[in-house]
Design an enzyme around this catalytic site. Structure first.
Site, PDB file in Angstrom:
ATOM      1  N   LYS A 182       5.961  17.165 -67.899  1.00  0.00           N
ATOM      2  CA  LYS A 182       6.023  17.652 -69.286  1.00  0.00           C
ATOM      3  C   LYS A 182       7.315  18.444 -69.490  1.00  0.00           C
ATOM      4  CE  LYS A 182       3.356  21.867 -68.480  1.00  0.00           C
ATOM      5  NZ  LYS A 182       2.384  22.768 -69.060  1.00  0.00           N
ATOM      6  N   TYR A 228      32.400  37.942 -78.095  1.00  0.00           N
ATOM      7  CA  TYR A 228      31.758  38.623 -79.230  1.00  0.00           C
ATOM      8  C   TYR A 228      31.285  40.022 -78.848  1.00  0.00           C
ATOM      9  CZ  TYR A 228      31.326  34.168 -81.736  1.00  0.00           C
ATOM     10  OH  TYR A 228      31.564  32.998 -82.390  1.00  0.00           O
TER      11      TYR A 228
HETATM   12  C1  LIG Z   1      -2.598  22.262 -67.028  1.00  0.00           C
HETATM   13  C2  LIG Z   1      -1.450  22.338 -66.091  1.00  0.00           C
HETATM   14  N1  LIG Z   1      -1.557  21.790 -64.887  1.00  0.00           N
HETATM   15  C3  LIG Z   1      -0.554  21.832 -63.993  1.00  0.00           C
HETATM   16  C4  LIG Z   1       0.639  22.451 -64.301  1.00  0.00           C
HETATM   17  C5  LIG Z   1       1.727  22.503 -63.267  1.00  0.00           C
HETATM   18  O1  LIG Z   1       1.912  23.819 -62.831  1.00  0.00           O
HETATM   19  P1  LIG Z   1       3.087  24.161 -61.805  1.00  0.00           P
HETATM   20  O2  LIG Z   1       4.342  23.847 -62.519  1.00  0.00           O
HETATM   21  O3  LIG Z   1       2.918  25.606 -61.529  1.00  0.00           O
HETATM   22  O4  LIG Z   1       2.881  23.277 -60.639  1.00  0.00           O
HETATM   23  C6  LIG Z   1       0.781  23.057 -65.538  1.00  0.00           C
HETATM   24  C7  LIG Z   1       2.030  23.754 -65.858  1.00  0.00           C
HETATM   25  O5  LIG Z   1       2.124  24.634 -66.645  1.00  0.00           O
HETATM   26  C8  LIG Z   1      -0.285  22.992 -66.465  1.00  0.00           C
HETATM   27  O6  LIG Z   1      -0.187  23.560 -67.676  1.00  0.00           O
END
Ligand SMILES: Cc1ncc(COP(=O)(O)O)c(C=O)c1O
Length: 382
Positions: free
Chosen positions: A39, A275
């Site tokens: 993601k 800046y």
């Molecule tokens: C529902 C869920 N599962 C797994 C993960 C993966 O977590 P990590 O990046 O700590 O492995 C995330 C990341 O935010 C998540 O939201």
């Protein structure tokens, strides 16, 4: 244009990513599946390049945030089973069926709508139920479970593919008592589902930290994000692994962020840089201007704090990071010239800038440093 022809690009190390996935595979019992969480543009690493590498490595699942990310994977020729971890608006549940994706559900409205969209298409759609055990983010509260059990039972076009939960306090501490409480609450809720005759095919609770630290969280599938990119979820996770007498897994950072020098100039003593005149020279210096700024994800909090690497040497950021530009001191790097390579994150020569170091300077976490690197920057698998 090839990515290296751009004024900046991200290099993705194929070897490092495949090494990290393999490292996680080895932590799992036979039969336990591996989800590569891709993601947020694969935590800034690039959804398609990482999705392709993950598919090549034979991961069992990809984890995305939204329907658009599934569509992008499919358009990129990646057909690996995909779970949508984030919210799917009701009007997109038909798209989920068409794309063969598996949504995580926690609203009755979503269960009913997915059932209707699946029935209309004559399909049986897999979905995952998210249980609330203590994060108080997405998830079905324990007292709402009976209503969900009823809804799932009457949904003859749905298949309960998985049940999962997420830990609230597994990265930020070496005291994992809250995680253990969550795990116990999760087990109670799953027992209630099973007593009602609903047996999910896959149970999943583990993020990177849980996967590394507690085999008891692995169940049938682990969801590994940050550490697949070679980053530890936190210092506490690393320390916890050592405290448990584990040999901490060797993770290899996957990403290098490169740009090139746009201008070199000699600046006299008592001159200001950038800046707000926040940096004043105390002696004559040589300055390099880099064509990268906060609009690219190079955080403004790095102003007057971070270093970049040029010619394998540290060049301190001077003055404020601008929207599209950053100035660095190269007085001590005589070879620095227009078009010299500058590394903002990653290795150059014997030196390395880590996402953890940049995160500490910005009072945030490595997750945010990498995931906010602009999606417009080309990613190149090397
Ligand atoms: C529902 C869920 N599962 C797994 C993960 C993966 O977590 P990590 O990046 O700590 O492995 C995330 C990341 O935010 C998540 O939201």
């Amino acid at each position: 244009m090839t990515p290296t022809a751009h004024i900046q690009h991200i290099e993705i190390s194929r070897d490092a990513y495949l090494h990290n996935l393999d490292t996680f595979r080895r932590l799992l019992a036979p039969g336990c599946r591996l989800m590569a969480v891709v993601k947020a543009n694969a935590y800034g690493h690039g959804l398609l390049p990482i999705g392709r590498l993950a598919a090549e490595a034979g991961v069992d699942y990809l984890g995305v945030n939204c329907v658009e990310e599934v569509a992008a994977l499919r358009a990129g020729g990646i057909g690996t089973p995909t779970v949508i971890l984030g919210y799917v608006p009701l009007h997109q549940l038909g798209d989920v069926v068409e794309l063969n994706a598996e949504p995580v559900l926690y609203n009755l409205e979503s269960v009913d709508r997915l059932q209707a969209e699946s029935a209309r298409r004559g399909r049986r759609s897999p979905f995952h139920l998210k249980l609330e055990t203590g994060v108080h983010r997405q998830g079905v509260m324990a007292d709402a479970l009976p209503a969900f059990i009823e809804a799932v039972r009457r949904s003859d076009h749905l298949v309960l593919q998985g049940v999962g939960m997420h830990f609230a306090n597994i990265e930020d501490t070496t005291d994992h008592s809250f995680a253990q409480l969550q795990l116990a609450a999760y087990r109670r809720m799953v027992a209630a589902l099973e007593a009602a005759g609903l047996s999910p095919r896959l149970q999943h609770t583990a993020c990177s930290a849980a996967t590394i630290l507690f085999a008891s969280t692995h169940f049938d599938l682990v969801r590994v994000g940050i550490s697949s990119y070679g980053l530890w979820p936190s210092k506490e996770t690393y320390l916890s692994a050592i405290l448990q007498n584990q040999q901490p897994p060797v993770l290899r950072p996957v990403l290098t962020w490169k740009t090139r020098v746009a201008q070199i100039k000699d600046v006299p003593a008592n001159a200001y840089v950038g800046y707000g005149c926040s940096y004043r020279t105390t002696q004559p210096i040589r300055l390099a201007v880099l064509p990268v700024g906060y609009a690219d994800g190079y955080d403004r909090g790095l102003s007057n704090q971070a270093h970049v690497l040029i010619g394998g040497r540290w060049a301190p950021v001077l003055g404020r990071v601008c929207m599209n530009m950053t100035m660095v001191d190269v007085t001590h790097i005589p070879d620095a010239a227009v078009e010299s390579e500058a590394v903002l994150l990653g290795n150059q020569g014997d030196n390395r800038i880590t996402a953890d170091e940049l995160a500490a300077l910005c009072h945030t976490i490595n997750y945010e440093i990498v995931s906010r690197i602009g999606a417009h920057i080309p990613r190149l698998v090397v």
